[in-house]
Design a protein around this motif. Structure first.
Motif, PDB file in Angstrom:
ATOM      1  N   ASN A 163       0.820  -1.216   0.000  1.00 44.18           N
ATOM      2  CA  ASN A 163       0.000   0.000   0.000  1.00 44.18           C
ATOM      3  C   ASN A 163       0.848   1.258   0.000  1.00 44.18           C
ATOM      4  N   THR A 164       1.953   1.224   0.755  1.00 43.36           N
ATOM      5  CA  THR A 164       2.855   2.379   0.782  1.00 43.36           C
ATOM      6  C   THR A 164       3.470   2.611  -0.595  1.00 43.36           C
ATOM      7  N   LEU A 165       3.893   1.504  -1.242  1.00 45.49           N
ATOM      8  CA  LEU A 165       4.456   1.612  -2.591  1.00 45.49           C
ATOM      9  C   LEU A 165       3.410   2.153  -3.564  1.00 45.49           C
ATOM     10  N   LYS A 166       2.168   1.714  -3.429  1.00 52.98           N
ATOM     11  CA  LYS A 166       1.101   2.176  -4.321  1.00 52.98           C
ATOM     12  C   LYS A 166       0.847   3.674  -4.147  1.00 52.98           C
ATOM     13  N   ARG A 167       0.743   4.125  -2.880  1.00 54.98           N
ATOM     14  CA  ARG A 167       0.488   5.548  -2.628  1.00 54.98           C
ATOM     15  C   ARG A 167       1.640   6.410  -3.112  1.00 54.98           C
ATOM     16  N   ASP A 168       2.876   5.968  -2.856  1.00 54.25           N
ATOM     17  CA  ASP A 168       4.033   6.750  -3.288  1.00 54.25           C
ATOM     18  C   ASP A 168       4.097   6.834  -4.811  1.00 54.25           C
ATOM     19  N   THR A 169       3.798   5.728  -5.481  1.00 51.25           N
ATOM     20  CA  THR A 169       3.828   5.708  -6.950  1.00 51.25           C
ATOM     21  C   THR A 169       2.744   6.620  -7.519  1.00 51.25           C
ATOM     22  N   GLU A 170       1.530   6.551  -6.959  1.00 52.18           N
ATOM     23  CA  GLU A 170       0.433   7.414  -7.416  1.00 52.18           C
ATOM     24  C   GLU A 170       0.786   8.883  -7.227  1.00 52.18           C
ATOM     25  N   SER A 171       1.373   9.224  -6.074  1.00 51.44           N
ATOM     26  CA  SER A 171       1.724  10.609  -5.789  1.00 51.44           C
ATOM     27  C   SER A 171       2.784  11.124  -6.754  1.00 51.44           C
ATOM     28  N   ARG A 172       3.811  10.325  -6.985  1.00 49.48           N
ATOM     29  CA  ARG A 172       4.881  10.745  -7.888  1.00 49.48           C
ATOM     30  C   ARG A 172       4.373  10.875  -9.315  1.00 49.48           C
ATOM     31  N   LEU A 173       3.498   9.962  -9.721  1.00 53.94           N
ATOM     32  CA  LEU A 173       2.969  10.007 -11.078  1.00 53.94           C
ATOM     33  C   LEU A 173       2.079  11.231 -11.274  1.00 53.94           C
ATOM     34  N   PHE A 174       1.255  11.541 -10.284  1.00 56.63           N
ATOM     35  CA  PHE A 174       0.391  12.717 -10.377  1.00 56.63           C
ATOM     36  C   PHE A 174       1.221  13.988 -10.506  1.00 56.63           C
ATOM     37  N   THR A 175       2.265  14.104  -9.667  1.00 54.70           N
ATOM     38  CA  THR A 175       3.137  15.287  -9.704  1.00 54.70           C
ATOM     39  C   THR A 175       3.843  15.389 -11.054  1.00 54.70           C
ATOM     40  N   LEU A 176       4.302  14.260 -11.550  1.00 56.13           N
ATOM     41  CA  LEU A 176       5.013  14.248 -12.824  1.00 56.13           C
ATOM     42  C   LEU A 176       4.081  14.620 -13.978  1.00 56.13           C
ATOM     43  N   GLN A 177       2.859  14.110 -13.963  1.00 55.02           N
ATOM     44  CA  GLN A 177       1.895  14.450 -15.013  1.00 55.02           C
ATOM     45  C   GLN A 177       1.612  15.953 -15.035  1.00 55.02           C
ATOM     46  N   ARG A 178       1.473  16.529 -13.864  1.00 55.72           N
ATOM     47  CA  ARG A 178       1.214  17.974 -13.789  1.00 55.72           C
ATOM     48  C   ARG A 178       2.393  18.764 -14.328  1.00 55.72           C
ATOM     49  N   GLU A 179       3.617  18.338 -14.008  1.00 57.65           N
ATOM     50  CA  GLU A 179       4.807  19.025 -14.510  1.00 57.65           C
ATOM     51  C   GLU A 179       4.902  18.904 -16.026  1.00 57.65           C
ATOM     52  N   ILE A 180       4.580  17.718 -16.553  1.00 59.61           N
ATOM     53  CA  ILE A 180       4.644  17.510 -18.006  1.00 59.61           C
ATOM     54  C   ILE A 180       3.623  18.390 -18.715  1.00 59.61           C
ATOM     55  N   LYS A 181       2.397  18.448 -18.193  1.00 57.91           N
ATOM     56  CA  LYS A 181       1.357  19.263 -18.819  1.00 57.91           C
ATOM     57  C   LYS A 181       1.722  20.743 -18.779  1.00 57.91           C
ATOM     58  N   ASP A 182       2.288  21.193 -17.661  1.00 56.51           N
ATOM     59  CA  ASP A 182       2.720  22.594 -17.568  1.00 56.51           C
ATOM     60  C   ASP A 182       3.820  22.890 -18.572  1.00 56.51           C
ATOM     61  N   ARG A 183       4.748  21.960 -18.706  1.00 60.09           N
ATOM     62  CA  ARG A 183       5.853  22.164 -19.640  1.00 60.09           C
ATOM     63  C   ARG A 183       5.339  22.195 -21.077  1.00 60.09           C
ATOM     64  N   GLU A 184       4.428  21.273 -21.417  1.00 59.93           N
ATOM     65  CA  GLU A 184       3.891  21.244 -22.768  1.00 59.93           C
ATOM     66  C   GLU A 184       3.106  22.520 -23.083  1.00 59.93           C
ATOM     67  N   LEU A 185       2.376  23.033 -22.087  1.00 58.79           N
ATOM     68  CA  LEU A 185       1.637  24.278 -22.296  1.00 58.79           C
ATOM     69  C   LEU A 185       2.590  25.442 -22.509  1.00 58.79           C
ATOM     70  N   ASN A 186       3.642  25.512 -21.696  1.00 61.88           N
ATOM     71  CA  ASN A 186       4.614  26.604 -21.836  1.00 61.88           C
ATOM     72  C   ASN A 186       5.323  26.546 -23.184  1.00 61.88           C
ATOM     73  N   GLU A 187       5.621  25.326 -23.651  1.00 62.68           N
ATOM     74  CA  GLU A 187       6.267  25.188 -24.951  1.00 62.68           C
ATOM     75  C   GLU A 187       5.345  25.681 -26.062  1.00 62.68           C
ATOM     76  N   LYS A 188       4.059  25.368 -25.946  1.00 57.18           N
ATOM     77  CA  LYS A 188       3.112  25.827 -26.959  1.00 57.18           C
ATOM     78  C   LYS A 188       2.974  27.347 -26.926  1.00 57.18           C
ATOM     79  N   LEU A 189       2.956  27.917 -25.706  1.00 55.87           N
ATOM     80  CA  LEU A 189       2.848  29.368 -25.591  1.00 55.87           C
ATOM     81  C   LEU A 189       4.072  30.060 -26.168  1.00 55.87           C
TER      82      LEU A 189
END
Length: 339
Positions: A60-86
């Motif tokens: 469960n700890t591994l699952k929560r940590d993986t979900e948290s890291r993936l969520f943070t990474l997805q947000r960073e990727i989307k922000d970066r892609e938006l900034n590149e488009k801008l």
């Protein structure tokens, strides 16, 4: 599967994710319904009872940590892609108007509504926004207009299948605000109203009104006269006189018709004011004790005044509009002519 090996595999693959599509694939592989972490949870039944709790907690700890890291990474990727488009679009400034075309402007109703709001806010009133669909109780009964009251015949109403109505006047908010703010407040509430009218130069089925009310101890008719004179003088940018004539409204007692000095002839007399020097402007009065009581306010301790006038009518007066249908026509040439 060995938990430590899975943790190492997740670590090596998550740092390699570059796009949102990569993240989706990673989620399906490790966290999805048939993902590797999910499958690992199913192996707990094969362990000894004393080990299931410890291993289950680690998974469960591994699952929560993986979900948290993936969520943070997805947000960073989307922000970066938006900034590149801008950055790719940086040569296009969408805030600069096209100088080769005429710039738009506010509708006359919007302009007059904002003027009225600013004036009353400067005098201590706050602005409320109400619903266009109200209950029969709010539109009629809470305003001292029971089902058999003849005043209902004056407002041919649009009824909904559930018994609610399109509000026929902004007064429908009085009961709501009395319950919301209690016995001491001042507010105005502009809004769209509806009545089943025969359309002509002075009547529309949808029009705008503004309601105002102030409730406190020792409120009097003198307060009403002061606020109305001050507001009209500010809106028309000239000294406006007001006078009261006896009237009747079920929700005020005493009730008045408020007249304003003619803005077109300065009370010399003209066809618009029918040579009287006065223009009938709005209905007003002291809030009926029964209305206060239904709003949860003690009428023996508190008093208040209320007024309601047409923003549509006010716009027509200020901008010299002769046909109300122009305002809803969408005719840009006609609207551009309104100064």
């Amino acid at each position: 599967m060995d938990l430590n090996k899975l943790r190492t595999q997740i670590e090596s693959e998550i740092v390699a994710l570059k796009t949102d599509a990569d993240c989706v694939t990673f989620h399906q592989k490790f966290l999805g319904k048939n993902g590797m972490i999910t499958d690992l949870m199913s192996t707990l039944r094969n362990l000894e009872p004393e080990m299931r709790g410890k291993v289950g907690a680690e998974i469960n700890t591994l699952k929560r940590d993986t979900e948290s890291r993936l969520f943070t990474l997805q947000r960073e990727i989307k922000d970066r892609e938006l900034n590149e488009k801008l950055m790719q679009d940086k040569l296009v400034d969408i805030t600069i108007p096209n100088i080769n075309h005429e710039v738009g402007s506010f509708h006359p109703i919007t302009r007059i509504s904002r003027e009225v709001e600013e004036v009353f806010q400067s005098m201590g009133f706050h602005i409320e926004n109400g619903r266009e669909i109200v209950t029969e109780y709010e539109n009629f009964e809470s305003l001292n207009v029971p089902a058999n009251h003849p005043a209902r015949d004056m407002q041919d109403t649009f009824w909904l299948s559930n018994g609610d109505v399109l509000k026929t006047h902004t007064s429908a908010l009085q009961n709501i605000l009395l319950k919301k703010h209690g016995p001491v407040f001042g507010a105005i509430f502009p809004g769209r109203c509806y009545r089943n009218e025969n359309l002509d130069a002075t009547h529309e089925m949808a029009f705008f009104q503004v309601e105002g009310m102030m409730v406190s101890e020792n409120i009097s008719i003198s307060n009403l006269i002061y606020f109305m004179k001050t507001a009209l003088t500010a809106v028309f940018k000239k000294d406006i006189k007001v006078r009261l004539r006896p009237g009747f409204f079920p929700f005020t007692e005493p009730s008045f018709e408020l007249d304003a000095s003619c803005i077109f002839c300065n009370q010399v007399g003209c066809s618009i004011c029918k040579q009287s020097g006065w223009i009938e402007f709005c209905g007003c009065g002291m809030i009926h004790p029964r209305v206060l009581e239904m709003g949860g306010v003690d009428p023996n301790k508190y008093q208040g005044f209320a007024f309601g006038f047409g923003l549509t009518r006010l716009a027509m007066m200020k901008y010299g509009i002769e046909d109300i249908r122009v305002l809803n026509s969408g005719n840009l040439d006609s609207l551009r002519a309104i100064k």
